[in-house]
Design a protein around this motif. Structure first.
Motif, short mmCIF file in Angstrom:
data_model
loop_
_atom_site.label_atom_id
_atom_site.label_comp_id
_atom_site.label_asym_id
_atom_site.label_seq_id
_atom_site.Cartn_x
_atom_site.Cartn_y
_atom_site.Cartn_z
N GLN A 42 1.82 -2.77 0.00
CA GLN A 42 2.15 -3.09 1.38
C GLN A 42 3.40 -3.96 1.47
O GLN A 42 4.28 -3.71 2.29
CB GLN A 42 0.97 -3.80 2.05
N LEU A 43 3.48 -4.98 0.64
CA LEU A 43 4.62 -5.90 0.71
C LEU A 43 5.94 -5.22 0.32
O LEU A 43 6.98 -5.48 0.91
CB LEU A 43 4.37 -7.10 -0.20
N LEU A 44 5.89 -4.36 -0.69
CA LEU A 44 7.11 -3.74 -1.19
C LEU A 44 7.38 -2.38 -0.57
O LEU A 44 8.37 -1.72 -0.91
CB LEU A 44 7.05 -3.60 -2.72
N ASN A 45 6.48 -1.96 0.32
CA ASN A 45 6.66 -0.68 1.03
C ASN A 45 6.77 0.48 0.04
O ASN A 45 7.69 1.31 0.11
CB ASN A 45 7.91 -0.74 1.92
N VAL A 46 5.81 0.54 -0.89
CA VAL A 46 5.75 1.62 -1.86
C VAL A 46 4.35 2.23 -1.80
O VAL A 46 3.41 1.60 -1.33
CB VAL A 46 6.06 1.13 -3.29
N PRO A 47 4.18 3.47 -2.30
CA PRO A 47 2.85 4.08 -2.29
C PRO A 47 1.88 3.32 -3.19
O PRO A 47 2.27 2.74 -4.20
CB PRO A 47 3.11 5.50 -2.84
N LEU A 48 0.62 3.31 -2.81
CA LEU A 48 -0.42 2.72 -3.63
C LEU A 48 -0.43 3.39 -4.99
O LEU A 48 -0.30 4.61 -5.10
CB LEU A 48 -1.78 2.89 -2.95
N LEU A 49 -0.57 2.58 -6.06
CA LEU A 49 -0.62 3.05 -7.45
C LEU A 49 0.73 3.56 -7.96
O LEU A 49 0.79 4.20 -8.99
CB LEU A 49 -1.68 4.13 -7.65
N SER A 50 1.81 3.28 -7.21
CA SER A 50 3.12 3.65 -7.75
C SER A 50 3.53 2.66 -8.83
O SER A 50 3.05 1.52 -8.88
CB SER A 50 4.17 3.68 -6.63
N PRO A 51 4.41 3.05 -9.76
CA PRO A 51 4.80 2.17 -10.86
C PRO A 51 5.54 0.92 -10.38
O PRO A 51 6.41 1.01 -9.52
CB PRO A 51 5.72 3.05 -11.72
N ILE A 52 5.19 -0.22 -10.92
CA ILE A 52 5.90 -1.46 -10.66
C ILE A 52 6.14 -2.16 -12.00
O ILE A 52 5.52 -1.83 -13.01
CB ILE A 52 5.13 -2.40 -9.72
N LEU A 53 7.03 -3.13 -11.99
CA LEU A 53 7.26 -3.97 -13.16
C LEU A 53 6.60 -5.33 -12.90
O LEU A 53 6.92 -6.00 -11.92
CB LEU A 53 8.76 -4.15 -13.42
N HIS A 54 5.67 -5.69 -13.77
CA HIS A 54 4.95 -6.95 -13.65
C HIS A 54 5.58 -7.95 -14.61
O HIS A 54 5.55 -7.77 -15.82
CB HIS A 54 3.47 -6.73 -14.00
N TYR A 55 6.16 -9.00 -14.03
CA TYR A 55 6.90 -9.98 -14.82
C TYR A 55 6.18 -11.32 -14.79
O TYR A 55 5.74 -11.78 -13.72
CB TYR A 55 8.31 -10.14 -14.25
N THR A 56 6.04 -11.95 -15.93
CA THR A 56 5.52 -13.31 -16.02
C THR A 56 6.55 -14.17 -16.75
O THR A 56 6.95 -13.85 -17.87
CB THR A 56 4.19 -13.37 -16.78
N GLY A 57 7.00 -15.23 -16.09
CA GLY A 57 7.96 -16.15 -16.71
C GLY A 57 7.41 -17.56 -16.73
O GLY A 57 6.93 -18.06 -15.72
N VAL A 58 7.44 -18.18 -17.90
CA VAL A 58 6.94 -19.55 -18.05
C VAL A 58 8.12 -20.45 -18.38
O VAL A 58 8.84 -20.22 -19.35
CB VAL A 58 5.87 -19.65 -19.16
N THR A 59 8.31 -21.48 -17.54
CA THR A 59 9.40 -22.43 -17.72
C THR A 59 8.87 -23.70 -18.36
O THR A 59 7.90 -24.29 -17.87
CB THR A 59 10.05 -22.77 -16.36
N TYR A 60 9.50 -24.14 -19.46
CA TYR A 60 9.05 -25.31 -20.22
C TYR A 60 10.09 -26.42 -20.16
O TYR A 60 11.30 -26.16 -20.07
CB TYR A 60 8.82 -24.94 -21.68
N ASP A 61 9.60 -27.68 -20.26
CA ASP A 61 10.52 -28.80 -20.39
C ASP A 61 10.75 -29.11 -21.86
O ASP A 61 10.24 -28.41 -22.75
CB ASP A 61 10.01 -30.02 -19.62
N THR A 62 11.52 -30.16 -22.13
CA THR A 62 11.87 -30.49 -23.51
C THR A 62 10.69 -31.01 -24.32
O THR A 62 10.77 -31.08 -25.54
CB THR A 62 12.99 -31.54 -23.52
#
Length: 249
Positions: free
Chosen positions: A203-223
């Protein structure tokens, strides 16, 4: 005339065959090289290639025609539209400044913000916390207004106290953490995987249900090695690719 050669796939009988074929052919078209021919094989040849009926193949081609990726001409055949492009790739180039640059250039809408208990799947990143601040944003192409991705960020509360709404609308989260909240970022780890769009993402991306998407997870760390932020982003699969560049030192 030589015809364009699409990739092959293993069909899942639990999903509509025409849909799977259209998605596979779309990926082949958007990922083609500039020197590849624009003419597609005939309906019969494509049906044989994918192992489906001509009727199923015709339905798949109609989907791509409606999207403007191909054009069909009686007696001449079916052709890829030269303007059919994947869009701007997301390149992971190994520096915070490069990541900030990649995240810029989009219109951002803040869907919601608040505080939530640390999600179970993120507990390993925030072992010392009970709650984290959360932000949900939708990004769209500045020129077309087309939604391209939606992101949820889970941020340490002490950093969230320094972040204003206007900061989130104006800047990528990486820049907000570093330049607004004063976080001392040492590294960001990225994980990308293929998934199918769930109802919310569709719904948010205006694409068909079950269409391919890229799922990204990014973790930002401190020193000190603490996770400052975990970003979970869903990108439209037909608008983004990820390129990782490794340089010898």
């Amino acid at each position: 005339m030589t015809s364009f050669a699409p990739d092959s796939i293993v069909l899942n009988r639990k999903l509509p065959l025409w849909y799977q074929v259209s998605q596979s052919l779309r990926a082949s078209i958007l990922g083609r090289s500039a020197q590849d021919p624009l003419r597609l094989p005939t309906e019969e040849q494509l049906a044989g290639h994918y192992g489906v009926s001509v009727l199923t193949m015709r339905q798949a081609l109609k989907e791509l025609e409606d999207e403007g990726l191909i054009s069909r001409h009686r007696r001449r055949g079916t052709f890829i539209e030269p303007s059919a492009t994947r869009g701007t790739p997301v390149r992971l180039l190994g520096s915070v400044d490069a990541i900030v640059a990649q995240q810029s250039g989009m219109t951002t809408e803040l869907l919601d913000r608040g505080t939530v208990p640390v999600p179970a799947e993120l507990a390993e990143h925030f072992p010392d916390l009970v709650e984290v601040a959360t932000y949900h944003r939708l990004r769209s192409d500045e020129k077309t207004g087309e939604p391209t991705n939606h992101a949820r960020n889970y941020v340490r509360p002490e950093l969230a106290d320094r972040i204003d709404r206007e900061d989130l609308l104006r800047w990528p989260m990486t820049k907000v953490l570093r330049d607004v909240a004063g976080a001392d970022i040492s590294r960001i780890t990225d994980t990308v995987e293929a998934r199918l769009a769930d109802p919310e993402t569709a719904q948010l991306l205006n694409v068909p249900l079950l269409s391919p998407i890229l799922h990204y997870t990014g973790v930002t760390y401190d020193t000190c090695g603490r996770a400052l932020d975990v970003a979970v982003i869903h990108y439209r699969g037909d608008r983004f690719s990820f390129t990782v560049t490794l340089e010898a030192t």
